[in-house]
Design an enzyme around this catalytic site. Structure first.
Site, mmCIF file in Angstrom:
data_model
loop_
_atom_site.group_PDB
_atom_site.id
_atom_site.type_symbol
_atom_site.label_atom_id
_atom_site.label_comp_id
_atom_site.label_asym_id
_atom_site.label_seq_id
_atom_site.Cartn_x
_atom_site.Cartn_y
_atom_site.Cartn_z
ATOM 1 N N ASP A 180 10.896 -2.617 1.924
ATOM 2 C CA ASP A 180 12.808 -2.094 2.073
ATOM 3 C C ASP A 180 13.120 -3.433 1.180
ATOM 4 O O ASP A 180 12.725 -3.786 0.184
ATOM 5 C CB ASP A 180 12.575 -3.489 3.314
ATOM 6 C CG ASP A 180 14.233 -3.187 3.635
ATOM 7 O OD1 ASP A 180 14.540 -2.496 3.977
ATOM 8 O OD2 ASP A 180 13.797 -4.820 4.806
ATOM 9 N N GLY A 181 14.493 -2.521 1.023
ATOM 10 C CA GLY A 181 15.419 -3.254 -0.062
ATOM 11 C C GLY A 181 16.389 -2.477 -1.423
ATOM 12 O O GLY A 181 16.411 -2.681 -1.902
ATOM 13 N N HIS A 200 15.884 4.076 -4.071
ATOM 14 C CA HIS A 200 15.442 4.853 -3.464
ATOM 15 C C HIS A 200 14.522 5.537 -4.244
ATOM 16 O O HIS A 200 13.324 5.641 -4.320
ATOM 17 C CB HIS A 200 15.779 5.804 -1.893
ATOM 18 C CG HIS A 200 16.290 5.784 -0.974
ATOM 19 N ND1 HIS A 200 15.307 4.745 -0.683
ATOM 20 C CD2 HIS A 200 17.337 5.750 -0.506
ATOM 21 C CE1 HIS A 200 16.091 4.216 0.788
ATOM 22 N NE2 HIS A 200 17.585 5.133 1.137
ATOM 23 N N GLU A 239 13.987 5.673 13.669
ATOM 24 C CA GLU A 239 15.110 5.441 13.688
ATOM 25 C C GLU A 239 16.077 6.252 12.546
ATOM 26 O O GLU A 239 17.548 6.080 12.836
ATOM 27 C CB GLU A 239 14.836 4.273 13.812
ATOM 28 C CG GLU A 239 14.658 3.749 15.021
ATOM 29 C CD GLU A 239 13.092 3.060 15.181
ATOM 30 O OE1 GLU A 239 12.426 3.131 14.453
ATOM 31 O OE2 GLU A 239 12.687 4.342 16.633
ATOM 32 N N LEU A 265 -9.532 5.007 -3.127
ATOM 33 C CA LEU A 265 -8.153 4.599 -2.089
ATOM 34 C C LEU A 265 -7.660 5.425 -1.298
ATOM 35 O O LEU A 265 -7.211 6.953 -1.475
ATOM 36 C CB LEU A 265 -6.502 4.497 -2.414
ATOM 37 C CG LEU A 265 -5.761 3.831 -2.279
ATOM 38 C CD1 LEU A 265 -5.829 2.594 -1.795
ATOM 39 C CD2 LEU A 265 -4.497 4.283 -3.060
#
Ligand code: FPP
Length: 250
Positions: free
Chosen positions: A30-31, A47, A77, A141
Site C-alpha cells: 500500500d501507498g 505503481h 475491488e 521461493l
C-alpha cells in the site's frame, strides 16, 4: 493448512541471524499513490516504483529464508478505480511479466496466481499460465500473486465449488474449506505486512490470516526495502504465537 511451528533459525545472511523466520510472508503493497503524490508525480509513477521495489523484496525474502511470499497486486475491488489508473496498471502488469519472468526463474522462484482469471485480458491470462508453467519446478521461493483477488470472492467460489461437487454438510471442515480456496496446498501466512500505516485487512487472505501476525510499517510501499523487511521479520521473531492457547511458561 496451519503452520503452528516457527521455522528454525535461518542461516546467517549478510551477518543477520533471526531466531525464527516466517515460512510465509504476505504483503499488502500500500501507498504507491501517496508516494507519487508526495513527489508531484502521477499515481502510475508510484505503481511503477512499487514494481521496481518488488524485485528487491523478492530477493530479500529469498535471502532471509522465507519460502512463500504472497503479494496483493490487484483486488476484485480495484476495478472500480479511475479507468486510466486501471488500464495503466494492466499495462504495467503486462510489462512486468515480460521483463521479470526470466529473472524470477533465475532466482529459483515459482510463480502461482491466486484469484479469478475471468474478466482478465486473454493475453494476460496466457502470460500468467505460461509463467506458472515455466517456473513450476522451482523450489527456493514460491511467489503467489493475488491478482483479481478478493477474500470474500474466494470463499464464495469455494462454497459454489463444494455445492457443485455435492460435498455433504457433515464433511465440511476447516481443512476441507482450505482445500477449496485459491490457496489450496499453500501454508497459511505467518506474517502479514501492510505498508503505509493503514491498518485494514482490505479483503486480503481473510480466511488464511486468521492466526497470522500483522505488522504495519509506516512507509509507503516503494520505500519498503530490505531493511524495512528485516525490521518486520525481527518484530515477528519477538512475537509469541498462541493460536488461541495460553502463553507458554518457563
Ligand atoms: C496500492 O497502493 C497498490 C496497488 C493497488 C497496486 C500494487 C501493484 C504493484 C506494486 C505492482 C506489482 C506488479 C506485479 C506484476 C505483481 P495505492 O494505489 O492504494 O496507494 P494509495 O493508498 O497511496 O493511494
Amino acid at each position: 493448512m496451519k503452520s503452528k511451528e516457527k521455522t528454525p533459525a535461518n542461516p546467517p545472511a549478510d551477518g543477520v541471524l533471526l531466531a525464527s523466520v516466517p515460512q510465509h510472508v504476505a504483503i499488502i503493497m500500500d501507498g504507491n499513490g501517496r508516494w507519487a503524490q508526495a513527489r508531484g508525480l502521477p499515481r502510475l509513477a508510484g505503481h511503477r516504483a512499487g514494481t521496481e521495489n518488488l524485485r528487491r523484496v523478492i530477493e530479500a525474502c529469498a535471502e532471509f529464508g522465507v519460502r512463500y511470499l504472497t503479494i496483493y497486486a490487484f483486488s476484485t475491488e480495484n476495478w472500480g478505480r479511475p479507468e486510466d489508473e486501471v488500464s495503466g496498471l494492466m499495462n504495467l502488469f503486462d510489462d512486468v511479466f515480460d521483463r521479470e519472468l526470466a529473472e524470477l526463474h533465475r532466482q529459483g522462484a515459482r510463480l502461482i496466481h491466486i484469484g479469478r482469471l475471468d474478466g482478465v485480458r486473454p493475453k494476460m491470462v496466457a502470460k500468467i499460465r505460461k509463467g506458472e508453467e515455466h517456473t513450476r519446478d522451482n523450489k527456493r521461493l514460491t511467489l503467489c500473486v493475488a491478482f483479481n483477488y478478493g477474500g470474500r470472492d474466494e470463499i464464495v467460489c469455494a462454497i459454489q465449488k463444494m455445492l457443485t461437487e455435492g460435498v455433504q454438510p457433515e464433511d465440511v471442515t476447516d481443512e476441507l474449506v482450505s482445500q477449496y480456496l485459491f490457496t489450496a496446498g499453500i501454508p497459511d501466512p505467518d506474517l502479514v505486512i501492510r505498508t503505509s500505516g493503514e491498518m485494514r485487512t482490505s479483503n486480503f487472505l481473510i480466511w488464511q490470516s486468521a492466526y497470522a501476525e500483522w505488522v504495519f510499517p509506516e512507509v509507503f510501499w516503494p520505500d519498503f526495502g530490505r531493511e524495512e523487511l528485516l525490521k518486520a521479520l525481527k518484530e515477528y521473531a519477538r512475537r509469541e504465537r498462541r493460536f488461541g492457547l495460553v502463553p507458554t511458561t518457563g
